[in-house]
Design a protein around this motif. Structure first.
Motif, mmCIF file in Angstrom:
data_model
loop_
_atom_site.group_PDB
_atom_site.id
_atom_site.type_symbol
_atom_site.label_atom_id
_atom_site.label_comp_id
_atom_site.label_asym_id
_atom_site.label_seq_id
_atom_site.Cartn_x
_atom_site.Cartn_y
_atom_site.Cartn_z
ATOM 1 N N ALA A 107 -62.669 -39.993 11.103
ATOM 2 C CA ALA A 107 -63.246 -41.134 11.824
ATOM 3 C C ALA A 107 -63.262 -42.349 10.902
ATOM 4 O O ALA A 107 -63.406 -42.211 9.685
ATOM 5 C CB ALA A 107 -64.665 -40.794 12.273
ATOM 6 N N LYS A 108 -63.118 -43.533 11.480
ATOM 7 C CA LYS A 108 -63.120 -44.759 10.666
ATOM 8 C C LYS A 108 -64.468 -44.988 9.990
ATOM 9 O O LYS A 108 -64.555 -45.756 9.036
ATOM 10 C CB LYS A 108 -62.734 -45.968 11.524
ATOM 11 C CG LYS A 108 -61.238 -46.066 11.768
ATOM 12 C CD LYS A 108 -60.849 -47.333 12.499
ATOM 13 C CE LYS A 108 -59.330 -47.438 12.585
ATOM 14 N NZ LYS A 108 -58.871 -48.573 13.405
ATOM 15 N N SER A 109 -65.497 -44.318 10.494
ATOM 16 C CA SER A 109 -66.827 -44.471 9.884
ATOM 17 C C SER A 109 -66.992 -43.581 8.644
ATOM 18 O O SER A 109 -68.017 -43.618 7.984
ATOM 19 C CB SER A 109 -67.903 -44.099 10.909
ATOM 20 O OG SER A 109 -67.725 -42.748 11.328
ATOM 21 N N SER A 110 -65.968 -42.774 8.332
ATOM 22 C CA SER A 110 -66.045 -41.872 7.169
ATOM 23 C C SER A 110 -66.124 -42.672 5.870
ATOM 24 O O SER A 110 -65.728 -43.836 5.815
ATOM 25 C CB SER A 110 -64.810 -40.971 7.101
ATOM 26 O OG SER A 110 -64.666 -40.232 8.278
ATOM 27 N N LEU A 111 -66.595 -42.019 4.831
ATOM 28 C CA LEU A 111 -66.642 -42.657 3.512
ATOM 29 C C LEU A 111 -65.216 -42.845 2.996
ATOM 30 O O LEU A 111 -64.331 -42.032 3.269
ATOM 31 C CB LEU A 111 -67.422 -41.775 2.530
ATOM 32 C CG LEU A 111 -68.910 -41.584 2.843
ATOM 33 C CD1 LEU A 111 -69.513 -40.543 1.929
ATOM 34 C CD2 LEU A 111 -69.657 -42.907 2.720
ATOM 35 N N ALA A 112 -65.011 -43.915 2.254
ATOM 36 C CA ALA A 112 -63.675 -44.256 1.753
ATOM 37 C C ALA A 112 -63.030 -43.115 0.955
ATOM 38 O O ALA A 112 -61.848 -42.816 1.116
ATOM 39 C CB ALA A 112 -63.758 -45.516 0.896
ATOM 40 N N GLU A 113 -63.842 -42.449 0.114
ATOM 41 C CA GLU A 113 -63.293 -41.380 -0.740
ATOM 42 C C GLU A 113 -62.711 -40.239 0.102
ATOM 43 O O GLU A 113 -61.829 -39.522 -0.334
ATOM 44 C CB GLU A 113 -64.356 -40.782 -1.667
ATOM 45 C CG GLU A 113 -65.148 -41.770 -2.494
ATOM 46 C CD GLU A 113 -66.330 -42.368 -1.731
ATOM 47 O OE1 GLU A 113 -67.344 -41.674 -1.582
ATOM 48 O OE2 GLU A 113 -66.221 -43.521 -1.294
ATOM 49 N N GLU A 114 -63.263 -40.098 1.314
ATOM 50 C CA GLU A 114 -62.809 -38.993 2.160
ATOM 51 C C GLU A 114 -61.356 -39.190 2.600
ATOM 52 O O GLU A 114 -60.626 -38.228 2.805
ATOM 53 C CB GLU A 114 -63.720 -38.838 3.381
ATOM 54 C CG GLU A 114 -63.630 -37.448 3.972
ATOM 55 C CD GLU A 114 -64.572 -37.225 5.150
ATOM 56 O OE1 GLU A 114 -64.430 -36.182 5.780
ATOM 57 O OE2 GLU A 114 -65.420 -38.082 5.432
ATOM 58 N N LEU A 115 -60.942 -40.453 2.725
ATOM 59 C CA LEU A 115 -59.555 -40.729 3.099
ATOM 60 C C LEU A 115 -58.610 -40.209 2.022
ATOM 61 O O LEU A 115 -57.571 -39.605 2.320
ATOM 62 C CB LEU A 115 -59.353 -42.239 3.307
ATOM 63 C CG LEU A 115 -57.927 -42.691 3.627
ATOM 64 C CD1 LEU A 115 -57.439 -42.078 4.938
ATOM 65 C CD2 LEU A 115 -57.850 -44.206 3.701
ATOM 66 N N VAL A 116 -58.969 -40.421 0.765
ATOM 67 C CA VAL A 116 -58.157 -39.921 -0.358
ATOM 68 C C VAL A 116 -58.120 -38.395 -0.330
ATOM 69 O O VAL A 116 -57.051 -37.784 -0.458
ATOM 70 C CB VAL A 116 -58.714 -40.438 -1.712
ATOM 71 C CG1 VAL A 116 -58.007 -39.773 -2.883
ATOM 72 C CG2 VAL A 116 -58.570 -41.956 -1.786
ATOM 73 N N ASP A 117 -59.273 -37.758 -0.120
ATOM 74 C CA ASP A 117 -59.327 -36.290 -0.044
ATOM 75 C C ASP A 117 -58.442 -35.768 1.086
ATOM 76 O O ASP A 117 -57.708 -34.786 0.919
ATOM 77 C CB ASP A 117 -60.775 -35.810 0.218
ATOM 78 C CG ASP A 117 -61.693 -36.086 -0.961
ATOM 79 O OD1 ASP A 117 -61.168 -36.325 -2.077
ATOM 80 O OD2 ASP A 117 -62.921 -36.063 -0.778
ATOM 81 N N ALA A 118 -58.525 -36.440 2.237
ATOM 82 C CA ALA A 118 -57.752 -36.010 3.402
ATOM 83 C C ALA A 118 -56.254 -36.129 3.138
ATOM 84 O O ALA A 118 -55.477 -35.220 3.448
ATOM 85 C CB ALA A 118 -58.148 -36.839 4.620
ATOM 86 N N LEU A 119 -55.840 -37.261 2.554
ATOM 87 C CA LEU A 119 -54.414 -37.456 2.259
ATOM 88 C C LEU A 119 -53.916 -36.451 1.226
ATOM 89 O O LEU A 119 -52.821 -35.905 1.350
ATOM 90 C CB LEU A 119 -54.156 -38.881 1.766
ATOM 91 C CG LEU A 119 -53.946 -39.932 2.858
ATOM 92 C CD1 LEU A 119 -53.859 -41.331 2.246
ATOM 93 C CD2 LEU A 119 -52.696 -39.643 3.683
ATOM 94 N N GLN A 120 -54.743 -36.201 0.204
ATOM 95 C CA GLN A 120 -54.359 -35.212 -0.811
ATOM 96 C C GLN A 120 -54.157 -33.838 -0.175
ATOM 97 O O GLN A 120 -53.242 -33.104 -0.530
ATOM 98 C CB GLN A 120 -55.416 -35.142 -1.920
ATOM 99 C CG GLN A 120 -55.349 -36.330 -2.859
ATOM 100 C CD GLN A 120 -56.455 -36.311 -3.903
ATOM 101 O OE1 GLN A 120 -57.549 -35.815 -3.650
ATOM 102 N NE2 GLN A 120 -56.194 -36.879 -5.060
#
Length: 214
Positions: A107-120
């Motif tokens: 979700a766009k409301s997620s914390l920024a760091e979570e995007l990096v975790d998800a992509l990794q």
């Protein structure tokens, strides 16, 4: 030793969102944003041209939209690693995106760091769901064993959403690059699968499952 940098495509119709994601990823040495698109059509085209290691995609965009773009990218590039970053935080959208071939949903409301975790996670071949989305999917699975929306294919779901928003068949055909007859056929199938007969019933069902806002 040089660090492996994964090449990322950003697909979102808001330049501010793309800029924020780019800044976030550029602070992380493992990623490099190599292309950006502001529509599903352009995202599909650029994916084929640049063949990135992963793409971060919005769902609700003018024209084709993210769901149809995911479907088409996967049809042409079955190994594509696509992460959905959407404002839609309900299980219906997440389930359909995964069904279409996305490897992750955030979700766009997620914390920024979570995007990096998800992509990794997805560049390494794993599936990633934010804990909140995963919880909602689990709850829906428990509560809605008879949820008719789960019977829809990803394309049927997208047409259902657009119809429920009040879009005309011709406009949907134009957006999804389909013939009017094809959309009309889908409309008939959707009504049969959902057990509905009128536009009002369609809107009610869509609101009840969080597909559109009331």
């Amino acid at each position: 030793m040089s660090t492996i940098r994964f090449r990322i495509l950003l697909v979102d119709d808001h330049a501010v969102v793309r800029s924020g994601i780019r800044r976030l990823l550029e602070q992380h040495t493992g990623f490099e944003v190599t292309a950006e698109a502001d529509s599903g059509e352009r995202g599909y085209q650029l994916f084929g041209e640049t063949l990135p290691d992963a793409a971060v995609m919005d769902l609700t965009m003018p024209g084709m939209g993210g769901m149809e773009a995911i479907r088409r990218i996967i049809a042409r590039h079955p190994a594509a690693k696509l992460l959905v970053l959407s404002m839609h935080e309900n299980a219906a959208f997440a389930n359909q995106a995964l069904k279409a071939g996305a490897k992750g949903y955030l979700a766009k409301s997620s914390l920024a760091e979570e995007l990096v975790d998800a992509l990794q996670a997805i560049v390494r071949g794993k599936t990633y769901l934010s804990p909140e989305i995963a919880r909602k999917i689990a709850m829906q699975t428990l509560q809605d064993k008879g949820d008719p929306i789960q019977q829809l294919s990803a394309r049927e779901f997208e047409i259902f959403r657009l119809l429920a928003e009040g879009k005309e068949t011709e406009d949907i055909a134009l957006a999804l690059k389909l013939s009017g007859k094809t959309v009309a056929n889908y409309q008939t199938t959707i009504k049969q699968k959902l057990g509905i007969n009128s536009p009002v019933e369609m809107v009610r069902l869509a609101i009840r499952h969080g597909v559109i806002e009331s």
